[in-house]
Scaffold this motif. Structure first.
Motif, PDB file in Angstrom:
ATOM      1  N   SER A 158      -2.288  26.164  -5.742  1.00 54.71           N
ATOM      2  CA  SER A 158      -3.051  24.915  -5.759  1.00 54.71           C
ATOM      3  C   SER A 158      -4.513  25.175  -5.424  1.00 54.71           C
ATOM      4  CB  SER A 158      -2.458  23.914  -4.767  1.00 54.71           C
ATOM      5  OG  SER A 158      -2.448  24.455  -3.454  1.00 54.71           O
ATOM      6  N   ARG A 159      -5.368  24.307  -5.930  1.00 55.63           N
ATOM      7  CA  ARG A 159      -6.811  24.429  -5.717  1.00 55.63           C
ATOM      8  C   ARG A 159      -7.219  23.610  -4.507  1.00 55.63           C
ATOM      9  NH1 ARG A 159     -11.225  25.896  -8.604  1.00 55.63           N
ATOM     10  NH2 ARG A 159      -9.848  26.557 -10.291  1.00 55.63           N
ATOM     11  N   GLY A 160      -7.990  24.205  -3.600  1.00 52.75           N
ATOM     12  CA  GLY A 160      -8.469  23.502  -2.422  1.00 52.75           C
ATOM     13  C   GLY A 160      -9.737  22.716  -2.704  1.00 52.75           C
ATOM     14  N   SER A 161     -10.133  21.903  -1.724  1.00 53.43           N
ATOM     15  CA  SER A 161     -11.327  21.063  -1.890  1.00 53.43           C
ATOM     16  C   SER A 161     -12.595  21.895  -2.050  1.00 53.43           C
ATOM     17  CB  SER A 161     -11.466  20.130  -0.687  1.00 53.43           C
ATOM     18  OG  SER A 161     -10.323  19.326  -0.530  1.00 53.43           O
ATOM     19  N   PHE A 162     -12.624  23.074  -1.447  1.00 50.59           N
ATOM     20  CA  PHE A 162     -13.832  23.901  -1.477  1.00 50.59           C
ATOM     21  C   PHE A 162     -13.695  25.114  -2.396  1.00 50.59           C
ATOM     22  CE2 PHE A 162     -13.674  21.744   2.644  1.00 50.59           C
ATOM     23  CZ  PHE A 162     -14.892  21.070   2.618  1.00 50.59           C
ATOM     24  N   THR A 163     -12.647  25.136  -3.219  1.00 50.61           N
ATOM     25  CA  THR A 163     -12.468  26.247  -4.149  1.00 50.61           C
ATOM     26  C   THR A 163     -13.547  26.199  -5.225  1.00 50.61           C
ATOM     27  OG1 THR A 163     -10.076  26.164  -3.803  1.00 50.61           O
ATOM     28  CG2 THR A 163     -10.873  27.395  -5.708  1.00 50.61           C
ATOM     29  N   PRO A 164     -14.264  27.288  -5.445  1.00 47.09           N
ATOM     30  CA  PRO A 164     -15.301  27.282  -6.509  1.00 47.09           C
ATOM     31  C   PRO A 164     -14.691  27.050  -7.881  1.00 47.09           C
ATOM     32  CG  PRO A 164     -15.552  29.175  -5.035  1.00 47.09           C
ATOM     33  CD  PRO A 164     -14.223  28.563  -4.712  1.00 47.09           C
ATOM     34  N   ASP A 165     -15.525  26.604  -8.794  1.00 45.45           N
ATOM     35  CA  ASP A 165     -15.072  26.393 -10.167  1.00 45.45           C
ATOM     36  C   ASP A 165     -14.804  27.735 -10.844  1.00 45.45           C
ATOM     37  OD1 ASP A 165     -15.317  23.652  -9.933  1.00 45.45           O
ATOM     38  OD2 ASP A 165     -17.379  23.625 -10.689  1.00 45.45           O
ATOM     39  N   ASP A 166     -13.747  27.766 -11.646  1.00 41.36           N
ATOM     40  CA  ASP A 166     -13.449  28.962 -12.431  1.00 41.36           C
ATOM     41  C   ASP A 166     -14.505  29.160 -13.517  1.00 41.36           C
ATOM     42  OD1 ASP A 166     -11.066  29.267 -10.984  1.00 41.36           O
ATOM     43  OD2 ASP A 166      -9.966  27.975 -12.377  1.00 41.36           O
ATOM     44  N   ILE A 167     -14.583  30.377 -14.015  1.00 38.48           N
ATOM     45  CA  ILE A 167     -15.492  30.693 -15.125  1.00 38.48           C
ATOM     46  C   ILE A 167     -14.638  31.290 -16.237  1.00 38.48           C
ATOM     47  CG2 ILE A 167     -17.650  31.824 -15.765  1.00 38.48           C
ATOM     48  CD1 ILE A 167     -18.264  32.176 -12.817  1.00 38.48           C
ATOM     49  N   PRO A 168     -13.945  30.434 -17.016  1.00 38.89           N
ATOM     50  CA  PRO A 168     -13.012  30.938 -18.039  1.00 38.89           C
ATOM     51  C   PRO A 168     -13.689  31.834 -19.067  1.00 38.89           C
ATOM     52  CG  PRO A 168     -12.696  28.583 -17.662  1.00 38.89           C
ATOM     53  CD  PRO A 168     -13.955  28.966 -16.945  1.00 38.89           C
ATOM     54  N   ALA A 169     -14.947  31.546 -19.401  1.00 39.34           N
ATOM     55  CA  ALA A 169     -15.627  32.359 -20.414  1.00 39.34           C
ATOM     56  C   ALA A 169     -15.738  33.813 -19.982  1.00 39.34           C
ATOM     57  CB  ALA A 169     -17.010  31.784 -20.698  1.00 39.34           C
ATOM     58  N   ASN A 170     -15.812  34.048 -18.671  1.00 40.13           N
ATOM     59  CA  ASN A 170     -15.879  35.414 -18.134  1.00 40.13           C
ATOM     60  C   ASN A 170     -14.506  35.920 -17.673  1.00 40.13           C
ATOM     61  OD1 ASN A 170     -18.606  35.215 -18.551  1.00 40.13           O
ATOM     62  ND2 ASN A 170     -19.131  34.912 -16.390  1.00 40.13           N
ATOM     63  N   ARG A 171     -13.464  35.100 -17.905  1.00 42.10           N
ATOM     64  CA  ARG A 171     -12.102  35.411 -17.435  1.00 42.10           C
ATOM     65  C   ARG A 171     -12.109  35.658 -15.925  1.00 42.10           C
ATOM     66  NH1 ARG A 171     -12.884  38.316 -22.031  1.00 42.10           N
ATOM     67  NH2 ARG A 171     -13.095  40.283 -20.902  1.00 42.10           N
ATOM     68  N   GLU A 172     -12.834  34.791 -15.214  1.00 45.51           N
ATOM     69  CA  GLU A 172     -12.984  34.904 -13.760  1.00 45.51           C
ATOM     70  C   GLU A 172     -12.461  33.610 -13.127  1.00 45.51           C
ATOM     71  OE1 GLU A 172     -16.716  35.090 -10.651  1.00 45.51           O
ATOM     72  OE2 GLU A 172     -16.864  36.224 -12.535  1.00 45.51           O
ATOM     73  N   PHE A 173     -11.517  33.762 -12.200  1.00 47.77           N
ATOM     74  CA  PHE A 173     -10.838  32.609 -11.619  1.00 47.77           C
ATOM     75  C   PHE A 173     -10.808  32.724 -10.095  1.00 47.77           C
ATOM     76  CE2 PHE A 173      -9.426  33.076 -15.918  1.00 47.77           C
ATOM     77  CZ  PHE A 173      -9.341  31.776 -16.391  1.00 47.77           C
ATOM     78  N   TYR A 174     -10.541  31.568  -9.462  1.00 49.15           N
ATOM     79  CA  TYR A 174     -10.480  31.522  -8.008  1.00 49.15           C
ATOM     80  C   TYR A 174      -9.117  31.040  -7.497  1.00 49.15           C
ATOM     81  CZ  TYR A 174     -15.451  32.458  -7.914  1.00 49.15           C
ATOM     82  OH  TYR A 174     -16.687  33.062  -8.078  1.00 49.15           O
ATOM     83  N   THR A 175      -8.238  30.674  -8.399  1.00 48.98           N
ATOM     84  CA  THR A 175      -6.856  30.354  -8.041  1.00 48.98           C
ATOM     85  C   THR A 175      -5.927  31.006  -9.053  1.00 48.98           C
ATOM     86  OG1 THR A 175      -6.897  28.293  -9.321  1.00 48.98           O
ATOM     87  CG2 THR A 175      -7.412  28.131  -6.965  1.00 48.98           C
ATOM     88  N   ARG A 176      -4.734  31.312  -8.596  1.00 50.89           N
ATOM     89  CA  ARG A 176      -3.737  31.915  -9.483  1.00 50.89           C
ATOM     90  C   ARG A 176      -3.009  30.801 -10.228  1.00 50.89           C
ATOM     91  NH1 ARG A 176      -1.500  35.970  -4.871  1.00 50.89           N
ATOM     92  NH2 ARG A 176      -2.407  34.320  -3.597  1.00 50.89           N
TER      93      ARG A 176
END
Length: 257
Positions: A158-176
């Motif tokens: 799950s994504r938390g309130s302060f989780t940064p936004d993912d960057i799908p174009a760079n295939r970079e994520f902050y949650t699984r």
């Protein structure tokens, strides 16, 4: 004319008593709930420990995924046969705490490496191949070819309130999040992902999860929390008792000749 004296009013205990009873019931309920959670957690840890020493279950058939509950399957140890999907991988940023003295595990700031894996029955699932420190990310290449992977089914994170936004174009994520990661890799979504079990000494990236370390990282503070709630309930009862006793003393002293 004689002076008249007035005795102090007796303390009104009805409202404090009601509030004390209500507060005590709430606190005891929270304590009992923590004890129940402790029992569930110990059963869960026992299941994980048993799985770690036994044969892994077969991977659920992809035709049944739509009817499965990822939360109930979370941390089920399975084995899967298939081939890695040719193409790039995605990274999920994370931080791994250093282990105790003598442990051999990669730690620090880095990424989980996710890559598509096509199963023998035709389904596609994301595999978390393991952790890579950021400084060694350039060493990692996409896996290829057939493989047999033993690991743990995991529900989406799950994504938390302060989780940064993912960057799908760079295939970079902050949650699984397997659905979001699969979309960035142009793969069909699955309701869960497969976290690969560690192979080797754990010092060569990507380093998969070690089941013993996984069990050690599971928080088990429920008894401490339960004792805290029960202790607060006793404290509340003690405060009310002291308040009532002090009020009674004042009235008794005022009524004395």
């Amino acid at each position: 004319m004689s002076a008249t004296t007035t005795s102090p009013a007796r303390p009104h205990l009805l409202l404090p008593a009601i509030l004390t009873i209500a507060g005590t019931l709430v606190l005891c309920t929270l304590g009992i709930w923590q004890l129940e959670r402790m029992g569930e957690k110990h059963a869960f840890i026992g299941r994980l420990t048993s799985q770690a020493t036994g044969e892994p279950a077969p991977m659920p058939a992809s035709s049944s995924w739509a009817t499965l509950d990822p939360a109930r399957l979370d941390l089920t140890r399975v084995s899967a046969n298939g081939s890695f999907v040719d193409g790039p991988f995605a990274g999920v940023r994370t931080t791994i705490a250093a282990g105790p003295p003598g442990s051999r595990q990669l730690s620090g700031f880095g990424r989980w490496i996710f890559q598509g894996f096509k199963l023998e029955d035709g389904g596609t699932i994301l595999v978390n191949r393991g952790f890579v420190p950021e400084a060694r990310l350039g060493e990692i290449k996409p896996a290829s070819g057939p493989a047999r992977i033993t690991g743990f089914l995991r529900a989406p994170e799950s994504r938390g309130s302060f989780t940064p936004d993912d960057i799908p174009a760079n295939r970079e994520f902050y949650t699984r999040d397997p659905a979001a990661i699969a979309a960035a890799l142009n793969l069909p979504p699955a309701p869960f992902y497969l976290e690969a079990e560690r192979q080797g000494d754990g010092m060569t990236p990507p380093a998969g999860v070690d089941v013993k370390e996984l069990i050690e990282r599971i928080p088990d503070n429920h008894l401490q929390y339960a004792l805290t709630w029960f202790g607060l309930a006793l404290t509340l009862i003690g405060v009310f008792t002291a308040f009532a006793w002090q009020g009674r003393r004042k009235v008794t002293a005022a009524d004395a000749p």
